[in-house]
Motif scaffolding. Structure first.
Motif, mmCIF file in Angstrom:
data_model
loop_
_atom_site.group_PDB
_atom_site.id
_atom_site.type_symbol
_atom_site.label_atom_id
_atom_site.label_comp_id
_atom_site.label_asym_id
_atom_site.label_seq_id
_atom_site.Cartn_x
_atom_site.Cartn_y
_atom_site.Cartn_z
ATOM 1 N N CYS A 22 0.854 -1.178 0.000
ATOM 2 C CA CYS A 22 0.000 0.000 0.000
ATOM 3 C C CYS A 22 0.889 1.226 0.000
ATOM 4 O O CYS A 22 1.658 1.445 0.939
ATOM 5 C CB CYS A 22 -0.906 0.004 1.215
ATOM 6 N N SER A 23 0.768 2.020 -1.039
ATOM 7 C CA SER A 23 1.518 3.255 -1.157
ATOM 8 C C SER A 23 0.630 4.422 -0.748
ATOM 9 O O SER A 23 -0.509 4.539 -1.206
ATOM 10 C CB SER A 23 1.990 3.431 -2.597
ATOM 11 N N ALA A 24 1.150 5.282 0.121
ATOM 12 C CA ALA A 24 0.373 6.407 0.621
ATOM 13 C C ALA A 24 1.032 7.724 0.236
ATOM 14 O O ALA A 24 2.249 7.851 0.266
ATOM 15 C CB ALA A 24 0.228 6.322 2.135
ATOM 16 N N SER A 25 0.220 8.707 -0.096
ATOM 17 C CA SER A 25 0.741 10.034 -0.424
ATOM 18 C C SER A 25 -0.247 11.082 0.075
ATOM 19 O O SER A 25 -1.419 10.791 0.306
ATOM 20 C CB SER A 25 0.959 10.185 -1.926
ATOM 21 N N GLY A 26 0.242 12.280 0.227
ATOM 22 C CA GLY A 26 -0.633 13.377 0.624
ATOM 23 C C GLY A 26 -0.512 13.771 2.078
ATOM 24 O O GLY A 26 -0.953 14.845 2.460
ATOM 25 N N ARG A 27 0.045 12.938 2.886
ATOM 26 C CA ARG A 27 0.287 13.245 4.299
ATOM 27 C C ARG A 27 1.680 12.735 4.657
ATOM 28 O O ARG A 27 2.289 11.983 3.903
ATOM 29 C CB ARG A 27 -0.756 12.556 5.188
ATOM 30 N N THR A 28 2.196 13.144 5.801
ATOM 31 C CA THR A 28 3.485 12.637 6.245
ATOM 32 C C THR A 28 3.288 11.217 6.754
ATOM 33 O O THR A 28 2.789 10.997 7.863
ATOM 34 C CB THR A 28 4.069 13.527 7.347
ATOM 35 N N PHE A 29 3.687 10.264 5.931
ATOM 36 C CA PHE A 29 3.405 8.854 6.180
ATOM 37 C C PHE A 29 3.897 8.407 7.551
ATOM 38 O O PHE A 29 3.191 7.704 8.276
ATOM 39 C CB PHE A 29 4.051 8.026 5.072
ATOM 40 N N SER A 30 5.091 8.819 7.904
ATOM 41 C CA SER A 30 5.700 8.338 9.143
ATOM 42 C C SER A 30 5.006 8.870 10.394
ATOM 43 O O SER A 30 5.322 8.425 11.500
ATOM 44 C CB SER A 30 7.180 8.710 9.176
ATOM 45 N N ASN A 31 4.084 9.796 10.249
ATOM 46 C CA ASN A 31 3.348 10.325 11.391
ATOM 47 C C ASN A 31 2.140 9.469 11.764
ATOM 48 O O ASN A 31 1.473 9.780 12.758
ATOM 49 C CB ASN A 31 2.845 11.750 11.111
ATOM 50 N N TYR A 32 1.869 8.445 10.951
ATOM 51 C CA TYR A 32 0.632 7.692 11.137
ATOM 52 C C TYR A 32 0.874 6.203 11.358
ATOM 53 O O TYR A 32 1.681 5.577 10.666
ATOM 54 C CB TYR A 32 -0.289 7.890 9.929
ATOM 55 N N HIS A 33 0.145 5.651 12.330
ATOM 56 C CA HIS A 33 0.043 4.199 12.422
ATOM 57 C C HIS A 33 -0.783 3.743 11.220
ATOM 58 O O HIS A 33 -1.719 4.431 10.804
ATOM 59 C CB HIS A 33 -0.693 3.784 13.706
#
Length: 125
Positions: A22-33
């Motif tokens: 799962c690739s995520a973009s648009g937010r700071t990925f490392s800030n989220y569980h």
């Protein structure tokens, strides 16, 4: 606006393995569980696995413990789900979503209202 793109699904025989991404973009990925969810035909979407922001803590629903492993690569903004010893009951569309921020504990509840397209996993008996 966060964008989530799942991939890696497919058709596999019982006992086989798949690795979802799962690739995520648009937010700071490392800030989220982050978490994986699945929705079987005719059923609600349910939590499968979660991983903390650093990857140091994970959680699993009972039915996948010992068979699935969640991991993440913060440099690539990607979360993975390694699925081994697959069973027909694992057949579902799999989705990812955030399950909390670094300022909170990891939950089993998705925090984004929008979802990606998901990736279909079909396990034949």
């Amino acid at each position: 606006q966060v964008r989530l793109v799942e991939s890696g699904g497919g058709l596999v025989q019982a006992g086989g393995s798949l690795r979802l991404s799962c690739s995520a973009s648009g937010r700071t990925f490392s800030n989220y569980h982050m978490g994986w969810f699945r929705q079987a035909p005719g059923k609600e979407r349910v939590f499968v696995a979660g991983i903390s922001t650093s990857g140091g803590s994970t959680s699993y629903t009972d039915s996948v413990k010992g068979r699935f492993t969640i991991s993440r690569d913060n440099a690539k903004n990607t979360v993975y789900l390694q699925m081994n010893s697959l069973e027909p009951e694992d057949t579902a569309v799999y989705y990812c979503n955030a399950v909390g921020g670094k300022w909170s504990v990891m939950t089993t509840t998705p925090i984004y209202t929008s979802w990606g397209q998901g990736t279909q996993v079909t396990v034949s008996s």
